[in-house]
Enzyme design. Structure first.
Site, short mmCIF file in Angstrom:
data_model
loop_
_atom_site.label_atom_id
_atom_site.label_comp_id
_atom_site.label_asym_id
_atom_site.label_seq_id
_atom_site.Cartn_x
_atom_site.Cartn_y
_atom_site.Cartn_z
N ASP A 1 0.84 -1.19 0.00
CA ASP A 1 0.00 0.00 0.00
C ASP A 1 0.88 1.25 0.00
O ASP A 1 1.70 1.43 0.90
CB ASP A 1 -0.90 0.01 1.25
N TYR B 1 3.16 10.05 0.78
CA TYR B 1 4.12 9.47 1.73
C TYR B 1 5.56 9.85 1.37
O TYR B 1 6.48 9.68 2.18
CB TYR B 1 3.99 7.94 1.80
N LYS C 1 -2.47 6.31 -4.07
CA LYS C 1 -3.56 7.26 -3.78
C LYS C 1 -3.30 8.64 -4.37
O LYS C 1 -2.15 9.11 -4.35
CB LYS C 1 -3.76 7.37 -2.27
N HIS D 1 -7.37 9.86 -1.94
CA HIS D 1 -6.82 9.72 -0.59
C HIS D 1 -7.73 10.33 0.48
O HIS D 1 -7.96 9.72 1.53
CB HIS D 1 -5.43 10.36 -0.55
#
Ligand code: A2P
Length: 316
Positions: free
Chosen positions: A42, A47, A76, A109
């Protein structure tokens, strides 16, 4: 391992989370995880580590550890790329960073649009309201990414029942999954029941309570899930770790889990939890510790003057 069925194939119910995995650490974590047998990763653009995840995946494929077809990769769309015309650009950047030709699953997201030039909103003017940038318009971009084969399936994250219902009533391709915070302190029964009743899979982020969240996302008095006394006792009686107990509980509800770890022993332990099963009594004991406690409550978006409030974010 148990899988969840999608039109594009079967997703292993347990995957590796990469939120909060520092650059440097995440490369090793992904390589180790794939060697151990993880087949589901994931990711997310925000990130800030997709290039490293991509390097680890690409090397693992070259080394013969795994094939692309055996892998399930999710990513996302970040908040500043809402809007029909931005989605394909965003997913292409993610694919380039991950060194992939397609994703297995791409999610919105957050239902929280930012201005395009603002990757991290910090003041009211950085946000765009959902009236000015409707989710249904962003979803058209998601459908386009799907039609182009850039992602084999599409879904959402952090969506309330209301937002999901609105979207399902106003789209051509139904979202196939909602990724939300979910763990024994925040069990989300109503949301899970609704999603499962309309064939939308649920994936749990922060399944272990994300105690490594940045300090700014924590409150002083918060209970620490992995230190829960009842769960610790129950895990001990069962001869498993508390993390394994918690993950097995979620999977037994047909909820996908994506525990994050950068530690080889804990990666292995988490993977092994997919083989556990809990008795009805054990399931009930875990259910009893619910506190309706959201750790990632979105207050970082609900700054004074922004169009986001905790009430309209979660439709309370
Ligand atoms: P680490 O990466 O050092 O293993 P979440 O998945 O809910 O975001 O939780 C991630 C946090 O839980 C990280 O601090 C991670 O630390 C820790 N963690 C992951 N797996 C385990 C485990 N099996 N036992 C204890 N802590 C774990």
């Amino acid at each position: 391992m148990k899988t969840l069925k999608f039109t594009n194939g079967d997703m292993p119910i347990l995957g590796l989370g990469t939120w909060k995995s520092a650059p440097g650490d995440v490369y090793n974590a992904v390589k180790e995880a794939l060697k151990l047998g993880y087949r589901h990763i994931d990711c997310a653009a925000v990130y800030g580590n997709e290039s490293e995840v991509g390097k680890a995946i690409s090397e693992s494929i070259s080394e013969g550890v795994v094939t692309r077809e055996e892998l399930w990769v999710t990513s996302k769309l970040w908040n500043n790329m809402h809007g029909k015309s931005n989605v394909v650009t965003a997913i292409k950047q993610t694919l380039s960073d991950l060194q992939l030709d397609y994703l297995d699953l791409y999610l919105i997201h957050w239902p929280v649009p930012f201005k395009k030039e603002v990757p991290a909103a910090s003041k009211p003017e950085d946000f765009v309201s959902l009236e000015d940038q409707p989710i249904a318009d962003t979803w058209l971009g998601m459908e386009e990414a799907f039609a182009l084969g850039l992602s084999k399936s599409i879904g959402v994250s952090n969506f309330s029942i209301k937002k999901l219902k609105d979207l399902i009533g106003n789209c051509k391709i139904k979202p196939c999954l909602n990724q939300v915070e979910l763990h024994p302190y925040f069990q989300q029964d109503d949301l899970v029941d609704y999603c499962q009743s309309v064939d939308v899979h649920v994936m749990a982020y922060s399944p272990l309570g994300s105690s490594d969240r940045p300090q700014g996302l924590k409150t002083a008095d918060e209970p620490v899930l992995l230190e829960d006394i009842k769960l610790t006792e129950l895990a001990k009686e069962k001869g498993v770790s508390i993390a394994q107990l918690i993950l097995a509980w979620a999977m037994q509800r047909s909820i996908s889990v994506i525990p994050k770890s950068v530690n080889p022993a804990r990666l292995k332990q988490n993977l092994d939890s997919a083989d556990l099963s809990l008795t009805e009594h054990e399931m009930a004991q875990v259910k009893a510790v619910n506190k309706n406690r959201r750790y990632v409550n979105g207050s970082f978006f609900a700054i004074e003057g922004s169009p986001v409030t905790l009430e309209n974010l979660w439709d309370l």
